[in-house]
Write an enzyme that holds these catalytic residues in place. Structure first.
Site, PDB file in Angstrom:
ATOM      1  N   HIS A  28      -2.894  39.774 110.825  1.00 39.96           N
ATOM      2  CA  HIS A  28      -2.499  38.590 109.664  1.00 39.96           C
ATOM      3  C   HIS A  28      -2.458  36.996 109.784  1.00 39.96           C
ATOM      4  CE1 HIS A  28       0.651  42.246 108.679  1.00 39.96           C
ATOM      5  NE2 HIS A  28       0.467  42.248 109.892  1.00 39.96           N
ATOM      6  N   SER A  87     -22.380  15.378 105.854  1.00 37.25           N
ATOM      7  CA  SER A  87     -21.490  14.802 105.023  1.00 37.25           C
ATOM      8  C   SER A  87     -22.358  13.275 104.460  1.00 37.25           C
ATOM      9  CB  SER A  87     -20.126  14.688 104.846  1.00 37.25           C
ATOM     10  OG  SER A  87     -19.688  13.534 103.859  1.00 37.25           O
ATOM     11  N   LYS A 141     -18.426  14.194 109.022  1.00 35.09           N
ATOM     12  CA  LYS A 141     -18.800  15.323 109.378  1.00 35.09           C
ATOM     13  C   LYS A 141     -19.534  15.922 109.633  1.00 35.09           C
ATOM     14  CE  LYS A 141     -16.094  16.935 106.190  1.00 35.09           C
ATOM     15  NZ  LYS A 141     -15.109  18.209 106.294  1.00 35.09           N
ATOM     16  N   GLU A 157     -20.876  29.546 104.925  1.00 37.64           N
ATOM     17  CA  GLU A 157     -20.512  29.488 104.250  1.00 37.64           C
ATOM     18  C   GLU A 157     -20.805  30.110 102.651  1.00 37.64           C
ATOM     19  OE1 GLU A 157     -17.834  24.794 103.193  1.00 37.64           O
ATOM     20  OE2 GLU A 157     -18.988  24.972 104.710  1.00 37.64           O
TER      21      GLU A 157
END
Ligand code: ARG
Length: 461
Positions: free
Chosen positions: A155, A276, A282, A289
């Site tokens: 979980h 970024s 970043k 992804e």
């Protein structure tokens, strides 16, 4: 004029030519198409179906066409529709009437089934090679991180400690099943359909066995209607590929979480991260992804194939031309993703100390405290309740279970003794789970050995 132009009085509308044509995407089967045609021509010659000198000229010219295509000297035509007729047209333009004998006893319906099977057999082998590389990187990680303790989750809540080695081997199992699935799909792709004609075979005395051997197939199709209208092998492959993407995507999801500041379990190599355009600080896990994102695309390809086939009466229908873009896209996407993923995990840094710290938090040794009491003869349900109360107390006191003093332990049960501390250390929690499949170092080492043997001996065919 079209190769099939005899019964037509009018030319096809330009729009219909464009609409009908598949050369834009099926050109990539040129090698399979030519190899298949050469085998067919050899067989026609052997059987005395076409004159020897014509067959020889066909074979010689097809080989020339193949090298011309490979050298970029050939341009294909939209109005020759597909790769099959493009190549036949080029052949005829080079050798005239002899070339017109090639298509004897053959239809584009069995020809396209042959080409696609040959093409996908080759791709299955390439994908399995990429998967084997991934599996070997996972084994290296497993070897390297036998003592890297990390929290295991259910979980997404901390559950019990494991090792990163054990975690990597979990993915080894998944990709191993994927490899075995590909092997199985290969078997059903490895069936030679030529000789099925348009749908009802042919009256020519073709030697199908000869063509099968010539092209390296293991089996021959046994029903001409099925052979020209079966795309199960492509659907099966798309399904295997979807499962591979699902596995990659799950690992990517973990790596995305793990490379966040909150987890910091891993640091992606700079060469596998991106920045970024506005936020200078970043470093994003774009590669992971994108793999997660492309998973949907491969599922889409599988769905395209399933829905395309579901309403088709026997035998061949033109709908089936839509199979190619879907299966090609699935194959291309998976190859790209497995390759980049393998390199990404091979270069990432595993932050052992942070993983260990993570394992120590969240009462991951609570089960082991209960098991300690069980070993001192308390029934498990009772032990569970005692430890539940200890956890409640620990939360209020803001300490870990192994930070209790012996006095504190004894307040919850007189069964606790000095040996509780070693019984619930992270190392004990992991290394006492020696059961087959468990995270103990010696168990994992055995699993690594079995896995290495599997990988060394694996063959698609
Ligand atoms: N380009 C076609 C395909 O991909 C080849 C088979 C065409 N057969 C036919 N009878 N129109 O399916």
């Amino acid at each position: 004029m079209k190769l099939w132009g005899g019964r037509f009085e009018k030319a096809t509308d330009k729009k219909v030519d464009d609409f009908n044509s598949s050369i834009r995407f099926d050109y990539r089967m040129y090698k399979e198409d030519i190899t298949g045609s050469i085998a067919h021509a050899k067989m026609l010659k052997k059987q005395g179906i076409i004159p020897e000198n014509d067959a020889d000229l066909i074979i010689k010219t097809l080989k020339e066409i193949l090298s011309d295509i490979e050298e970029g000297k050939v341009s294909f035509e939209i109005d020759a529709e597909d790769i099959h007729m493009n190549i036949e047209k080029i052949l005829i333009s080079r050798i005239g009437d002899a070339g017109k004998r090639l298509h004897t006893g053959r239809s584009r319906n069995d020809q396209v089934a042959l080409d696609l099977r040959m093409y996908l057999k080759r791709e299955i082998i390439e994908i399995s090679e990429l998967l084997k590389e991934l599996l070997s990187v996972l084994l290296n990680l497993a070897d390297e991180h036998l003592d890297t303790i990390m929290p295991g989750y259910t979980h997404l809540q901390k559950a019990q400690p494991v090792t990163f080695s054990h975690h990597a081997l979990a993915y080894f199992e998944m990709f191993k099943r994927d490899l075995l699935r590909l092997k199985d799909t290969y078997k059903r792709t490895d069936v030679m359909p030529l000789g099925s004609g348009a749908l009802a075979g042919t009256t020519y005395p073709l030697d199908r066995e000869f063509v099968k051997e010539e092209l390296g197939f293991s089996e021959m199709s046994l029903n001409s209607l099925d052979a020209v209208s079966d795309r199960d092998f492509a659907i099966e492959l798309a399904s295997d590929l979807s499962i591979i993407m699902m596995h990659l995507s799950r690992f990517c999801e973990e790596l995305i979480l793990w490379s966040s500041h909150e987890f910091s379990f891993v640091t992606m190599d700079d060469s596998y991260s991106t920045g970024s355009s506005i936020m200078p600080q970043k470093k994003n896990p774009d590669v992971a992804e994108l793999i997660r994102g492309k998973t949907g695309r491969v599922y889409g390809d599988l769905n395209t194939l399933l829905v395309m086939m579901k309403g088709l009466p026997l035998a061949y229908n033109k709908d089936m031309q839509e199979d190619k873009e879907a299966i090609f896209d699935a194959v291309d996407t998976v190859k790209l993703c497995v390759d980049v993923f393998t390199k990404m995990i091979a270069t990432m840094k595993v932050n052992k100390d942070i993983m260990l710290k993570g394992a120590k938090g969240g009462f991951t040794n609570a089960t082991d405290v209960a098991d300690y009491l069980v070993k001192k003869s308390l029934p498990f349900r009772q032990a569970h309740e005692v430890v539940g109360k200890m956890v409640l107390y620990a939360i209020k006191e803001n300490k870990a279970l192994d930070e209790f003093s012996l006095e504190e332990f004894k307040k919850f049960s007189p069964l606790f003794d000095e040996d509780i501390y070693s019984a619930i250390s992270m190392e004990t929690c992991v290394n006492e789970r020696k059961i087959t499949g468990g995270p103990a170092k010696e168990t994992v080492q055995r699993a690594i050995k079995i896995s290495k043997e599997f990988l060394d001996n694996f063959k698609i065919k």
